[in-house]
Design a protein around this motif. Structure first.
Motif, short mmCIF file in Angstrom:
data_model
loop_
_atom_site.label_atom_id
_atom_site.label_comp_id
_atom_site.label_asym_id
_atom_site.label_seq_id
_atom_site.Cartn_x
_atom_site.Cartn_y
_atom_site.Cartn_z
N SER A 1 4.72 -53.45 119.06
CA SER A 1 4.85 -54.24 117.84
C SER A 1 5.73 -53.54 116.80
O SER A 1 5.61 -52.33 116.57
N ARG A 2 6.58 -54.34 116.17
CA ARG A 2 7.38 -53.87 115.04
C ARG A 2 6.99 -54.59 113.75
O ARG A 2 7.64 -54.43 112.72
N LYS A 3 5.94 -55.42 113.83
CA LYS A 3 5.51 -56.20 112.68
C LYS A 3 4.30 -55.60 111.98
O LYS A 3 4.00 -55.94 110.84
N HIS A 4 3.58 -54.74 112.68
CA HIS A 4 2.39 -54.12 112.11
C HIS A 4 2.09 -52.86 112.91
O HIS A 4 2.73 -52.59 113.94
#
Length: 527
Positions: free
Chosen positions: A169-172
């Protein structure tokens, strides 16, 4: 209460029917319930000597807001009578949760968990402990449910199990932990910290840089003045400031007292303990729990026993155990796993809830054709077909219920070539056309043979159709095997088996065998 018992069925019903008393049965309960992540759990089976890409749906991990969920919710808030002991605190909590999350799948999950946790408190001894394994999507809700049922004064720890997997994940922040809620039934309970000491780190060991005349390693630590709280001090201080320092010996303890965060690796794909069950937990995790909160001879319960890691660890650590699961797949997987894993102990596993006679088989078919089919397939050691669900009994299997894999030829270099026998299971009326259909499936799938398993007795035309199908052979045996065989559930229950090549492969992954201490095991046999 019988040791080494697996119960097939809904744990809510099993707890009420099989454990009716209120004075407690178990010293330790560990449960790893479905996480309500809206995923379907599949079991990966073994086909030949290779992992099969076929996955069979074992269960869905979420409850939905149905009439049953509504009825249970009304029990919990006191609107409808209940067999469970509901107090005002539970009623108030469930009503508050309804206002907070609404009548949706999350409330259904919390409702179904609450009614079961009430039952688990009842069967837990007053000196017992319970560990509820959950993920962060519901752990905050479940903690207040546990507070209401077991009492907030009996909350001991929120254990964080950390593990490493690929970070995608790169969103969280990547989610790499589970939560395990540890409660007891009273302030008197078993806890064995010395059984689960954590090893010292290399950095800590290096601080013990002195050795006395007996070979014991120690370091100099401060206990007064400017040296309070300091470690790794010079030994010269014993002469200059003897009242302010002391010797801290490395062997005063075998390790560090346990903390509430555990770094235990997830089971990697190559691990010998891995059975292919997606929710399988590492044995090291369960070993820590069982050692910490029980003693040899204590009773351990896992009401959502899945692939059986809890009961396998309990068996290895000489605890008595009971497991419950709602799928025949899980019950059979655990049975095979333990029989292989503890082969030298020659243990007898008791299964309650699966058919033992023809009337039981008919009752299971009437109640749940899906589980009946899985149960019947296990009788002939067949892997269930792909993509079948309770909602779609045919699924994508094109009329094939299961497959038996066997070795049919030995290739150059020592590798085997595998053949397959298609299996169809029928619980209702049968006719000649069923055999004709199986014959067509065999030709279409280029299989070597077919096996027709039936609850009802086959007709004479069916038998004739099977005989006319002919036979097949394997390279290493002069024996001919029927192309199509018919076998009844009644015959299987009496010990009959289909006539297939002797070297067929188990459909399940086999667990690594546990080495048993002969002297210890012999003492138990004498007792």
């Amino acid at each position: 209460m019988q040791n080494r018992t697996l119960y097939f069925g809904d744990n809510l019903d099993i707890l009420r029917d099989k454990f009716p008393a209120d004075d407690g049965y178990f010293d330790l309960i560990y449960l790893d319930p479905p996480f309500n992540s809206n995923r379907n759990y599949n079991v990966l089976f073994k086909e030949g000597l290779q992992d099969s890409p076929a996955q069979v749906q074992a269960f869905e991990d979420s409850w939905h807001w149905t009439a049953d969920a509504q009825h249970t919710f009304e029990e919990l808030i006191g609107v409808k009578p209940s067999k469970a002991k509901i107090n005002q605190q539970i009623s108030d909590l469930m009503q508050a949760l309804e206002k907070l999350v609404g009548p949706n799948d999350m409330l259904a999950y919390l409702t179904m968990m609450a009614i079961r946790l009430i039952g688990l408190k009842r069967v837990l001894k007053n000196t017992g402990s319970i560990y509820l394994h959950c993920d962060p999507t519901a752990s905050h809700y479940l903690k207040i449910v546990m507070d209401a049922i077991f009492g907030k004064q009996n909350f001991r720890n929120e254990i964080v199990w950390c593990y490493k997997e690929r970070e995608l994940s790169r969103k969280h922040y990547n989610k790499k932990h589970d939560v395990i809620l540890f409660y007891t039934n009273s302030d008197k309970y078993t806890f064995n910290p010395d059984e689960i000491l954590e090893p010292y780190s290399e950095g800590t060991i290096k601080k013990f840089n002195y050795t006395n005349e007996k070979g014991r390693k120690f370091q100099i630590r401060g206990k007064g003045g400017k040296y309070v709280g300091k470690q790794g001090l010079s030994i010269d201080l014993e002469k200059s400031d003897p009242d302010l320092v002391y010797r801290d010996y490395l062997d005063k303890s075998a390790g560090i007292l346990p903390r509430d965060w555990w770094v235990i690796p997830f089971i990697n794909r190559a691990a010998t303990e891995r059975l292919g069950y997606p929710t399988q937990k590492p044995e090291a995790l369960l070993e820590r729990i069982v050692k910490a909160s029980s003693k040899e001879g204590d009773w351990v319960l896992d009401p959502f026993c899945g692939c059986g890691t809890t009961v396998a660890v309990a068996e290895r650590l000489d605890r008595k155990w009971v497991g419950i699961d709602i799928t025949t797949l899980a019950i059979n997987l655990i049975k095979h796993r333990l029989q292989k894993q503890f082969y030298d102990k020659n243990i007898k596993i008791f299964v309650d809830g699966l058919p033992k006679d023809l009337s039981g088989a008919k009752a299971l078919f009437k109640k749940d054709p899906f589980e009946f089919e899985y149960w019947a397939l296990d009788l002939v050691n067949a892997i269930p077909a792909q993509s079948k669900t309770k909602e779609n009994m045919r699924g994508a299997d094109r009329g094939i219920d299961g497959i038996i894999t066997f070795a049919k030829d030995l290739k150059k270099g020592g590798d085997y070539e595998y053949g397959k026998i298609l299996v169809q299971v029928k619980g209702g009326n049968v006719q000649r056309n069923d055999i004709a259909t199986l014959k067509g499936d065999i030709e279409r799938e280029k299989a070597e043979g077919g096996l027709f398993v039936t609850l009802e007795k086959p007709t004479q035309p069916m038998k004739q159709e099977a005989v006319e199908a002919g036979d097949f052979s394997v390279s290493f045996s002069p024996k001919k095997f029927p192309k199509i065989q018919i076998i009844t559930i009644e015959e299987l229950l009496k010990g009959a088996q289909p006539d297939i090549p002797f070297w067929s492969q188990p459909y399940y992954k086999e667990a690594k065998k546990v080495e048993i201490d002969p002297s210890k095991n012999q003492q138990k046999l004498i007792k």
